[in-house]
Design an enzyme around this catalytic site. Sequence first.
Site, PDB file in Angstrom:
ATOM      1  N   MET A   1     -17.040   8.356  34.492  1.00 42.80           N
ATOM      2  CA  MET A   1     -17.962   7.532  35.427  1.00 42.80           C
ATOM      3  C   MET A   1     -17.419   5.910  35.437  1.00 42.80           C
ATOM      4  SD  MET A   1     -21.688   8.856  35.196  1.00 42.80           S
ATOM      5  CE  MET A   1     -22.159   8.194  33.530  1.00 42.80           C
TER       6      MET A   1
ATOM      7  N   TYR B   1     -15.656   2.360  34.313  1.00 46.00           N
ATOM      8  CA  TYR B   1     -15.672   1.158  33.258  1.00 46.00           C
ATOM      9  C   TYR B   1     -15.184   1.604  32.127  1.00 46.00           C
ATOM     10  CZ  TYR B   1     -17.588  -3.378  31.728  1.00 46.00           C
ATOM     11  OH  TYR B   1     -17.933  -4.606  31.719  1.00 46.00           O
TER      12      TYR B   1
ATOM     13  N   HIS C   1     -12.986   2.456  28.982  1.00 48.26           N
ATOM     14  CA  HIS C   1     -12.280   2.086  27.696  1.00 48.26           C
ATOM     15  C   HIS C   1     -11.466   2.614  26.851  1.00 48.26           C
ATOM     16  CE1 HIS C   1     -15.033   4.906  26.241  1.00 48.26           C
ATOM     17  NE2 HIS C   1     -16.147   4.453  26.625  1.00 48.26           N
TER      18      HIS C   1
ATOM     19  N   GLY D   1     -11.752   5.044  24.791  1.00 48.77           N
ATOM     20  CA  GLY D   1     -12.163   6.432  24.502  1.00 48.77           C
ATOM     21  C   GLY D   1     -11.649   7.188  25.852  1.00 48.77           C
ATOM     22  N   HIS D   2     -11.948   6.715  26.895  1.00 48.04           N
ATOM     23  CA  HIS D   2     -11.376   7.317  28.154  1.00 48.04           C
ATOM     24  C   HIS D   2     -10.051   7.415  28.299  1.00 48.04           C
ATOM     25  CE1 HIS D   2     -15.264   5.254  29.756  1.00 48.04           C
ATOM     26  NE2 HIS D   2     -15.423   6.408  30.199  1.00 48.04           N
TER      27      HIS D   2
ATOM     28  N   GLY E   1     -14.730  14.155  25.836  1.00 48.74           N
ATOM     29  CA  GLY E   1     -14.672  13.692  24.676  1.00 48.74           C
ATOM     30  C   GLY E   1     -15.859  14.102  23.747  1.00 48.74           C
ATOM     31  N   GLN E   2     -15.615  14.245  22.391  1.00 43.97           N
ATOM     32  CA  GLN E   2     -16.555  14.872  21.484  1.00 43.97           C
ATOM     33  C   GLN E   2     -17.770  14.000  21.396  1.00 43.97           C
ATOM     34  OE1 GLN E   2     -15.248  15.523  17.414  1.00 43.97           O
ATOM     35  NE2 GLN E   2     -17.111  14.993  16.789  1.00 43.97           N
TER      36      GLN E   2
ATOM     37  N   GLN F   1     -22.694  17.847  25.631  1.00 42.61           N
ATOM     38  CA  GLN F   1     -21.900  17.924  27.032  1.00 42.61           C
ATOM     39  C   GLN F   1     -20.529  18.998  26.909  1.00 42.61           C
ATOM     40  OE1 GLN F   1     -21.532  14.910  29.813  1.00 42.61           O
ATOM     41  NE2 GLN F   1     -19.242  14.682  29.206  1.00 42.61           N
TER      42      GLN F   1
HETATM   43  P1  AMP Z   1     -18.101   8.791  30.915  1.00 37.77           P
HETATM   44  O1  AMP Z   1     -17.505   7.829  31.738  1.00 37.77           O
HETATM   45  O2  AMP Z   1     -19.196   8.223  29.891  1.00 37.77           O
HETATM   46  O3  AMP Z   1     -18.997  10.050  31.614  1.00 37.77           O
HETATM   47  O4  AMP Z   1     -17.031   9.546  29.981  1.00 37.77           O
HETATM   48  C1  AMP Z   1     -16.047  10.250  30.604  1.00 37.77           C
HETATM   49  C2  AMP Z   1     -15.454  10.988  29.266  1.00 37.77           C
HETATM   50  O5  AMP Z   1     -15.030  10.164  28.134  1.00 37.77           O
HETATM   51  C3  AMP Z   1     -16.337  12.047  28.745  1.00 37.77           C
HETATM   52  O6  AMP Z   1     -15.740  13.154  28.538  1.00 37.77           O
HETATM   53  C4  AMP Z   1     -16.819  11.225  27.251  1.00 37.77           C
HETATM   54  O7  AMP Z   1     -17.090  12.209  26.415  1.00 37.77           O
HETATM   55  C5  AMP Z   1     -15.372  10.645  27.032  1.00 37.77           C
HETATM   56  N1  AMP Z   1     -15.726   9.552  26.231  1.00 37.77           N
HETATM   57  C6  AMP Z   1     -16.578   8.533  26.223  1.00 37.77           C
HETATM   58  N2  AMP Z   1     -16.596   7.655  25.143  1.00 37.77           N
HETATM   59  C7  AMP Z   1     -15.752   8.310  24.338  1.00 37.77           C
HETATM   60  C8  AMP Z   1     -15.274   7.820  22.927  1.00 37.77           C
HETATM   61  N3  AMP Z   1     -15.775   6.659  22.461  1.00 37.77           N
HETATM   62  N4  AMP Z   1     -14.078   8.509  22.683  1.00 37.77           N
HETATM   63  C9  AMP Z   1     -13.697   9.393  23.201  1.00 37.77           C
HETATM   64  N5  AMP Z   1     -14.061   9.978  24.331  1.00 37.77           N
HETATM   65  C10 AMP Z   1     -15.041   9.258  25.099  1.00 37.77           C
END
Ligand code: AMP
Length: 285
Positions: free
Chosen positions: A30, A32, A34, A36-37, A147-148, A153
Amino acid sequence: MQIVSSPEEMRRIAQQVRQEGKTIGFVPTMGYLHEGHLSLVQKAKKASDFTVVSLFVNPTQFGPQEDLDRYPRDFHRDRELLENESVDLLFAPEKSALYPEGFSTVVRVEGLTDRLCGQSRPWHFGGVTLIVCKLFHLVQPQAAWFGQKDYQQCQVIRRMVRDLDFGIQIHVCPIIRENDGLAMSSRNRYLQPEERKQAPVLVRSLAAANQLFLEDERSAARLVSAIHSTLARSPEARIDYVEVVDAESLEPIETVVDPAVAVIAVYFGQTRLIDNHILGEDLSY
Ligand code: AMP
C-alpha cells in the site's frame, strides 16, 4: 522501471513476459515504503526474472471509521526507492479502475478470518483477499512475497491460494524492526512522541514470552500472562488482543506442542499496532 496504471496494460505486459519464458515475482504493497517492504522486494528480485511491485491503498480493507483518507502516501519517494532496487515494473492503478461502478464480487476465506484481527476488524480480510486475488490475476506471478509482520494475513492468503488453485508460491519473510525493536509499519508515523517511545513494549512483551518458552514453559495461559504483564508497564498501551495460537490454523491452544505463534494487537491512542513471534525462534533486534 516501467510505471503502469491501467489493469489491461498490466495484464498485457505480464502475458508478454511469461511468453518470453521469464518468471514474474510480485510484491503487493500500500506504499509509503520502508525497509520492511524493501526486504520483500530484494528477495523477489533475487528469485525472479521480472519483478513487479504494486502500490494501491485498497479501500475495501478499511472500515468506515478507519484511516483510509489519511493513510500516508508519497508516490515520488516510493517510485525512487523502487527504482533504486531496480524493480522492473511498478503497478499503481486508480481506485476506479479496480473497483468500477457496480462492482459486487466478494472473496472470503472462512474460519481463519473470524478471529484475532478479523474479530476487531471484521471487514478487513475480505478486502485483503479480494484485492490480492485481483492483483494476482493481473500480474500473473509465479511467486509472491509477504511479510510475517501481518501473520494472519499470510495464513489467509496461503489458504486462498491453495483453495482456489492459484498455483502461486507464497513466501513469508521475517519482520524488519527499528533499532529499538518496533516492527516497521507505515502507520508508525501516526504515533505521538510519547507513544512512539513506549511502542517497543510490544516486542519486549513478545521477547518475555519467548524467553519463558525457551525456559520450557508450555502453558499458553502463562505465556499470554507474561505478555500482559510486560504490556501493563506501558501506561499508553491499550490491548486489543494477546493470544498464543497454533501457527498453522491460528486456533487457540492450551499447551504448546506444535509450532505456535504469539500474536498481539495494541492501541496507542488511535493507532493500532500489531506484532507477533513464532515461539522458540530467535528474537534479536
Ligand atoms: P502494506 O503496505 O502494509 O500492505 O505491506 C505490504 C507488505 O509488506 C505486506 O506483505 C506486509 O506484511 C509487508 N511488511 C510490512 N511491514 C513489514 C515489516 N516490518 N517487515 C517485513 N515485512 C513487512
